[in-house]
Design a protein around this motif. Structure first.
Motif, PDB file in Angstrom:
ATOM      1  N   MET A 170       0.700  -1.304   0.017  1.00  0.00           N
ATOM      2  CA  MET A 170       0.074   0.065  -0.019  1.00  0.00           C
ATOM      3  C   MET A 170       0.965   1.138   0.133  1.00  0.00           C
ATOM      4  N   GLU A 171       1.966   1.234   0.843  1.00  0.00           N
ATOM      5  CA  GLU A 171       2.916   2.532   0.717  1.00  0.00           C
ATOM      6  C   GLU A 171       3.700   2.664  -0.516  1.00  0.00           C
ATOM      7  N   GLU A 172       3.977   1.503  -1.136  1.00  0.00           N
ATOM      8  CA  GLU A 172       4.452   1.737  -2.675  1.00  0.00           C
ATOM      9  C   GLU A 172       3.578   2.417  -3.509  1.00  0.00           C
ATOM     10  N   ARG A 173       2.230   1.950  -3.568  1.00  0.00           N
ATOM     11  CA  ARG A 173       1.329   2.387  -4.394  1.00  0.00           C
ATOM     12  C   ARG A 173       0.924   3.817  -4.020  1.00  0.00           C
ATOM     13  N   ALA A 174       0.870   4.428  -2.897  1.00  0.00           N
ATOM     14  CA  ALA A 174       0.976   5.551  -2.332  1.00  0.00           C
ATOM     15  C   ALA A 174       1.760   6.492  -2.795  1.00  0.00           C
ATOM     16  N   LEU A 175       3.146   5.984  -2.732  1.00  0.00           N
ATOM     17  CA  LEU A 175       4.312   6.526  -3.332  1.00  0.00           C
ATOM     18  C   LEU A 175       4.263   7.009  -4.818  1.00  0.00           C
ATOM     19  N   ARG A 176       3.645   6.154  -5.490  1.00  0.00           N
ATOM     20  CA  ARG A 176       3.351   6.328  -6.861  1.00  0.00           C
ATOM     21  C   ARG A 176       2.154   7.456  -7.307  1.00  0.00           C
ATOM     22  N   GLY A 177       1.466   7.862  -6.119  1.00  0.00           N
ATOM     23  CA  GLY A 177       0.183   8.694  -6.565  1.00  0.00           C
ATOM     24  C   GLY A 177      -0.983   7.833  -6.426  1.00  0.00           C
ATOM     25  N   ASN A 178      -1.184   6.700  -6.285  1.00  0.00           N
ATOM     26  CA  ASN A 178      -2.151   5.904  -6.279  1.00  0.00           C
ATOM     27  C   ASN A 178      -2.679   5.873  -4.884  1.00  0.00           C
ATOM     28  N   ILE A 179      -3.493   6.837  -4.496  1.00  0.00           N
ATOM     29  CA  ILE A 179      -4.302   6.784  -3.081  1.00  0.00           C
ATOM     30  C   ILE A 179      -5.694   6.233  -3.161  1.00  0.00           C
ATOM     31  N   LYS A 180      -6.263   5.689  -4.489  1.00  0.00           N
ATOM     32  CA  LYS A 180      -7.522   5.486  -4.285  1.00  0.00           C
ATOM     33  C   LYS A 180      -7.784   3.986  -3.533  1.00  0.00           C
ATOM     34  N   ASN A 181      -8.995   4.282  -2.628  1.00  0.00           N
ATOM     35  CA  ASN A 181      -9.244   3.392  -1.594  1.00  0.00           C
ATOM     36  C   ASN A 181      -8.147   2.950  -0.460  1.00  0.00           C
ATOM     37  N   LEU A 182      -7.107   3.803  -0.334  1.00  0.00           N
ATOM     38  CA  LEU A 182      -6.305   3.639   0.495  1.00  0.00           C
ATOM     39  C   LEU A 182      -6.563   3.824   1.862  1.00  0.00           C
ATOM     40  N   LEU A 183      -7.363   4.921   1.966  1.00  0.00           N
ATOM     41  CA  LEU A 183      -7.852   5.139   3.458  1.00  0.00           C
ATOM     42  C   LEU A 183      -8.561   3.761   3.952  1.00  0.00           C
ATOM     43  N   THR A 184      -9.519   3.314   3.082  1.00  0.00           N
ATOM     44  CA  THR A 184     -10.631   2.392   3.354  1.00  0.00           C
ATOM     45  C   THR A 184      -9.743   1.019   3.915  1.00  0.00           C
ATOM     46  N   ASN A 185      -8.515   0.786   2.948  1.00  0.00           N
ATOM     47  CA  ASN A 185      -7.684  -0.453   3.282  1.00  0.00           C
ATOM     48  C   ASN A 185      -6.902  -0.249   4.620  1.00  0.00           C
ATOM     49  N   ILE A 186      -6.538   0.923   4.825  1.00  0.00           N
ATOM     50  CA  ILE A 186      -5.789   1.148   5.870  1.00  0.00           C
ATOM     51  C   ILE A 186      -6.556   0.945   7.295  1.00  0.00           C
ATOM     52  N   ILE A 225       0.018  -1.566  13.697  1.00  0.00           N
ATOM     53  CA  ILE A 225      -0.732  -0.592  13.898  1.00  0.00           C
ATOM     54  C   ILE A 225      -0.322   0.746  13.998  1.00  0.00           C
ATOM     55  N   ASP A 226       0.931   0.816  14.452  1.00  0.00           N
ATOM     56  CA  ASP A 226       1.576   2.131  14.482  1.00  0.00           C
ATOM     57  C   ASP A 226       2.104   2.604  12.759  1.00  0.00           C
ATOM     58  N   TYR A 227       2.200   1.363  11.962  1.00  0.00           N
ATOM     59  CA  TYR A 227       2.583   1.732  10.744  1.00  0.00           C
ATOM     60  C   TYR A 227       1.159   2.217   9.958  1.00  0.00           C
ATOM     61  N   CYS A 228       0.202   1.367  10.092  1.00  0.00           N
ATOM     62  CA  CYS A 228      -1.031   1.871   9.558  1.00  0.00           C
ATOM     63  C   CYS A 228      -1.359   3.419   9.940  1.00  0.00           C
ATOM     64  N   GLN A 229      -0.867   3.973  11.217  1.00  0.00           N
ATOM     65  CA  GLN A 229      -1.340   5.291  11.344  1.00  0.00           C
ATOM     66  C   GLN A 229      -0.184   6.149  10.529  1.00  0.00           C
ATOM     67  N   THR A 230       0.865   5.848  10.338  1.00  0.00           N
ATOM     68  CA  THR A 230       1.982   6.349   9.555  1.00  0.00           C
ATOM     69  C   THR A 230       1.345   6.525   8.273  1.00  0.00           C
ATOM     70  N   LEU A 231       0.982   5.494   7.627  1.00  0.00           N
ATOM     71  CA  LEU A 231       0.229   5.326   6.255  1.00  0.00           C
ATOM     72  C   LEU A 231      -1.020   6.367   6.073  1.00  0.00           C
ATOM     73  N   ARG A 232      -1.767   6.319   7.373  1.00  0.00           N
ATOM     74  CA  ARG A 232      -2.795   7.116   7.203  1.00  0.00           C
ATOM     75  C   ARG A 232      -2.382   8.629   6.994  1.00  0.00           C
ATOM     76  N   ASP A 233      -1.368   8.838   7.926  1.00  0.00           N
ATOM     77  CA  ASP A 233      -0.807  10.485   7.922  1.00  0.00           C
ATOM     78  C   ASP A 233      -0.439  10.807   6.707  1.00  0.00           C
ATOM     79  N   PHE A 234       0.278   9.830   6.055  1.00  0.00           N
ATOM     80  CA  PHE A 234       0.846   9.868   4.511  1.00  0.00           C
ATOM     81  C   PHE A 234      -0.190  10.283   3.722  1.00  0.00           C
TER      82      PHE A 234
END
Length: 305
Positions: free
Chosen positions: A149-165, A223-232
């Motif tokens: 999920m982080e790699e996809r987000a770094l490529r700009g693909n944040i579709k459904n990212l929050l739901t998955n997190i 869980i902490d990593y999920c929070q980091t991804l959510r902040d990102f």
């Protein structure tokens, strides 16, 4: 089903005689438990504890120990967990279960430790350990999923990212709470408050407590990593929104002078200089284009576009 868990580990057909000193494990349905609890040495009041099972825990009562297990389904963590209870006195370790989980677990242990020396303390530790054995691999899968999920987000693909997190965090939180409960349960049993076990042999439960503590730590890191991804994800969303607002601001700035020109020449006074000029229309177009070009040059020099 009945199993000898003192000495040779095996399935037996009848209960040992009173005073034999061996501990026997049984699996009973709730109905069988109600019928047999008093002949097995438990008071008639035993059984009220498992009306509602909400977590893994133990309770020490005057003549027995009660324990409950609330085990998440690893394939569907957000679904209702598997639940059953156990009772312990000086002679019996009884699992009251209508799901078949306890019986299946003991069958696996019987296949693994058949014809080997067994003790009640080791059996109880091994039984509980079965519900943690594959969780390292499960948590590693979660880590891989979060990395993806982080790699996809770094490529700009944040579709459904929050739901998955959020889904992953809820599942990991359920696992973390389960590990914490198992750690507390193992510590309570190792305390041997009723002296039903050999205190020295009961130390094998410390390894179960340590493993549950390790798994709890790994789950908390995820869980902490999920929070980091959510902040990102929030930062990416804010950045995207800021880019949109910036684009709209630039477009407004570019066309604002044209709005002034349009408003000015839309007044239609009789003696406006260009109203009767043969090329007035084209002159206004040229002026408007020049204004836009000048604005684009200024914005490019300021690196706004």
């Amino acid at each position: 089903m009945m199993y000898q868990i003192t000495g040779q580990f095996k399935q037996i057909e009848q209960l040992p005689a009173d005073g034999a000193g061996d501990m026997t494990a049984l699996t009973l349905t709730p109905g069988e438990w109600e019928e047999q609890k008093e002949p097995l040495g438990f008071p008639s009041s035993a059984g009220l504890e498992h009306r509602q099972i909400r977590r893994c825990r133990t309770e020490a009562h005057p003549k027995y120990i009660f324990g409950s297990l609330c085990i998440p389904d690893r394939k569907q963590l957000l679904h209702p967990p598997l639940k059953f209870v156990f009772y312990v006195n000086a002679r019996f370790l009884i699992f009251v279960d209508d799901t078949g989980t306890a019986g299946q677990t003991i069958s696996r242990l019987l296949h693994r430790y058949d014809d080997r020396e067994m003790s009640p303390e080791f059996f109880l530790s091994a039984f509980l350990q079965e519900f943690l054995n594959e969780d390292i691999e499960l948590l590693e899968k979660y880590e891989s999923h979060l990395f993806l999920m982080e790699e996809r987000a770094l490529r700009g693909n944040i579709k459904n990212l929050l739901t998955n997190i959020l889904k992953s965090r809820r599942e990991l939180t359920r696992l973390r709470n389960y590990y914490e409960q198992m750690k507390d349960l193992a510590r309570d049993l190792s305390g041997n408050s009723k002296d039903y076990f050999d205190s020295e042999k009961l130390q094998v439960l410390n390894s179960l407590s340590d493993r549950a503590d390790q798994l709890q730590g790994i789950a908390q890191q995820a869980i902490d990593y999920c929070q980091t991804l959510r902040d990102f994800e929030q930062a990416q969303s804010d950045h995207k929104q800021n880019k949109t607002i910036q684009f709209l601001t630039i477009m407004t700035s570019i066309f604002f002078p044209l709005t002034v020109i349009t408003g000015w020449y839309g007044m239609n006074f009789s003696y406006m200089p260009e109203i009767n000029t043969r090329y007035g229309y084209f002159i206004v177009i040229a002026v408007s284009a020049a204004v836009i070009a000048f604005e684009l040059i200024i914005l490019r020099l300021r690196k706004m576009i």
